[in-house]
Design a protein around this motif. Structure first.
Motif, short mmCIF file in Angstrom:
data_model
loop_
_atom_site.label_atom_id
_atom_site.label_comp_id
_atom_site.label_asym_id
_atom_site.label_seq_id
_atom_site.Cartn_x
_atom_site.Cartn_y
_atom_site.Cartn_z
N VAL A 7 0.95 -1.16 -0.04
CA VAL A 7 0.06 -0.14 -0.10
C VAL A 7 0.95 1.27 0.15
O VAL A 7 0.53 2.08 -0.64
CB VAL A 7 -0.97 -0.04 1.21
N GLY A 8 1.93 1.14 0.83
CA GLY A 8 2.89 2.52 1.04
C GLY A 8 3.49 2.84 -0.36
O GLY A 8 3.69 3.90 -0.46
N VAL A 9 3.81 1.76 -1.28
CA VAL A 9 4.09 2.35 -2.59
C VAL A 9 3.53 3.61 -3.37
O VAL A 9 4.05 4.22 -3.73
CB VAL A 9 4.33 0.96 -3.56
N PHE A 10 2.50 3.37 -3.13
CA PHE A 10 1.21 4.55 -3.51
C PHE A 10 1.22 5.65 -2.98
O PHE A 10 0.68 6.84 -3.08
CB PHE A 10 -0.02 4.04 -4.05
N PRO A 29 6.76 9.71 -1.58
CA PRO A 29 6.91 11.26 -1.99
C PRO A 29 6.95 11.11 -3.60
O PRO A 29 7.63 10.14 -4.19
CB PRO A 29 8.14 11.67 -1.64
N ALA A 30 6.18 11.86 -4.31
CA ALA A 30 6.09 11.85 -5.72
C ALA A 30 7.62 11.81 -6.31
O ALA A 30 7.57 11.36 -7.37
CB ALA A 30 5.32 13.23 -6.15
N ASP A 31 8.52 12.40 -5.66
CA ASP A 31 9.89 12.28 -6.42
C ASP A 31 10.63 11.10 -6.21
O ASP A 31 11.75 11.00 -6.88
CB ASP A 31 10.73 13.64 -6.21
N TRP A 32 10.13 10.32 -5.50
CA TRP A 32 10.83 8.85 -5.22
C TRP A 32 10.86 8.03 -6.18
O TRP A 32 11.70 7.26 -6.63
CB TRP A 32 10.25 8.47 -3.73
N LEU A 33 9.43 7.81 -6.88
CA LEU A 33 9.12 6.74 -7.91
C LEU A 33 8.25 7.41 -9.10
O LEU A 33 7.35 8.07 -8.73
CB LEU A 33 8.62 5.71 -7.54
N GLU A 51 6.08 2.97 -9.63
CA GLU A 51 5.13 2.61 -8.59
C GLU A 51 4.35 1.32 -8.93
O GLU A 51 4.02 0.44 -8.46
CB GLU A 51 4.02 3.76 -8.18
N ASN A 52 3.69 1.67 -10.19
CA ASN A 52 2.85 0.03 -10.71
C ASN A 52 3.83 -0.89 -10.70
O ASN A 52 3.13 -2.15 -10.39
CB ASN A 52 2.43 0.57 -12.12
N LEU A 53 4.83 -0.82 -11.11
CA LEU A 53 5.70 -2.18 -11.36
C LEU A 53 6.07 -2.60 -10.04
O LEU A 53 5.93 -4.03 -9.75
CB LEU A 53 6.80 -1.76 -12.07
N LEU A 54 6.33 -1.69 -9.10
CA LEU A 54 6.81 -2.23 -7.59
C LEU A 54 5.59 -2.88 -6.95
O LEU A 54 5.84 -3.71 -6.15
CB LEU A 54 7.28 -1.09 -6.89
N ALA A 55 4.39 -2.26 -7.10
CA ALA A 55 3.31 -2.67 -6.41
C ALA A 55 2.94 -4.08 -7.08
O ALA A 55 2.60 -4.90 -6.27
CB ALA A 55 2.10 -1.77 -6.60
N LEU A 80 -7.75 -4.32 -3.75
CA LEU A 80 -9.04 -3.79 -4.40
C LEU A 80 -9.18 -2.46 -3.92
O LEU A 80 -9.76 -1.67 -4.81
CB LEU A 80 -10.06 -4.92 -4.13
N VAL A 81 -8.99 -2.12 -2.83
CA VAL A 81 -9.18 -0.69 -2.23
C VAL A 81 -8.29 0.33 -2.90
O VAL A 81 -8.83 1.10 -3.42
CB VAL A 81 -9.15 -0.68 -0.80
N LEU A 82 -7.17 -0.33 -3.24
CA LEU A 82 -6.13 0.62 -4.01
C LEU A 82 -6.49 0.75 -5.31
O LEU A 82 -6.56 1.82 -5.81
CB LEU A 82 -4.61 0.00 -3.93
N LEU A 83 -6.92 -0.26 -5.96
CA LEU A 83 -7.66 -0.01 -7.33
C LEU A 83 -8.67 0.66 -7.58
O LEU A 83 -8.64 1.36 -8.47
CB LEU A 83 -7.80 -1.53 -7.99
N VAL A 84 -9.52 0.58 -6.52
CA VAL A 84 -10.62 1.62 -6.62
C VAL A 84 -10.25 3.19 -6.46
O VAL A 84 -10.77 3.83 -7.25
CB VAL A 84 -11.73 1.29 -5.65
N LYS A 85 -9.31 3.19 -5.55
CA LYS A 85 -8.68 4.54 -5.28
C LYS A 85 -7.79 5.13 -6.55
O LYS A 85 -8.31 6.11 -6.79
CB LYS A 85 -7.72 4.64 -4.15
#
Length: 190
Positions: free
Chosen positions: A21-24, A27-31, A36-40, A84-89
């Motif tokens: 969850v934390g991947v998303f 901070p915006a400049d980290w990934l 983000e998508n690939l790591l998650a 699923l919650v992340l995908l909805v978000k």
């Protein structure tokens, strides 16, 4: 709490959830969004592999336990619900589909717990349709997490279709489990 390799793998899967969850929320400049998508996606796939592997190891090493039988499906449901919650978000999955899948998991878990208390848990053992539902979920979720193309294959579009299939299988399997459990529900004051 028995500590053996299969249970440690299950605990590792649970510990991957905040990382996943934390991947998303980094901070915006980290990934970049693609990173983000690939790591998650990779974290989810590792969790899915440990799910299969811990069950295989428990049987192979003779390390099955009541605690492991309880913890393994809890870890699975937590990871799927988080995804699923992340995908909805992220607007990659429909909230109704996510609700159907998560609600079914809660309802069937409660049914299984009640059936175990009344001594009839065999009638709600995992069915083939339940396994198909799980396979559809575990394939669609990484596709939706990746959210792009792989070669000429549109993962988002096909992942969405497969998640819809998973929702239909979810309803079908829930109806099947309730039908199998109905005689026991009726007999025990349902």
């Amino acid at each position: 709490m028995p500590s053996n390799i299969p249970n440690l793998l299950t605990w590792a899967r649970i510990l991957l959830i905040p990382l996943f969850v934390g991947v998303f929320y980094l901070p915006a400049d980290w990934l970049s969004p693609d990173e983000e998508n690939l790591l998650a996606t990779l974290i989810f796939i590792v969790a899915a592999i440990t799910d299969w592997f811990d069950g295989w190891l428990a049987r192979k090493l003779g390390q099955t336990s009541a605690f492991g039988a309880f913890l393994d499906p809890v870890a699975d449901k937590l990871m799927v619900a988080a995804a699923l919650v992340l995908l909805v978000k992220l607007e990659r999955a429909d909230a109704i589909i996510a609700f159907i899948i998560i609600a079914r998991e809660i309802a069937i878990s409660a049914l299984r717990e009640w059936m175990a208390k009344v001594g009839t848990s065999r009638s709600v053992a995992v069915s083939f349709i339940g396994k198909l539902k799980t396979a559809a979920q575990m394939i669609s979720i990484p596709m939706l997490l990746h959210h792009g193309r792989l070669g000429g294959f549109d993962l988002q579009a096909w992942g969405g279709v497969l998640l819809d299939v998973a929702a239909v299988l979810t309803l079908w399997s829930m109806a099947y489990y309730l039908w199998k459990a109905w005689p026991d529900i009726s007999a025990h004051g349902g």
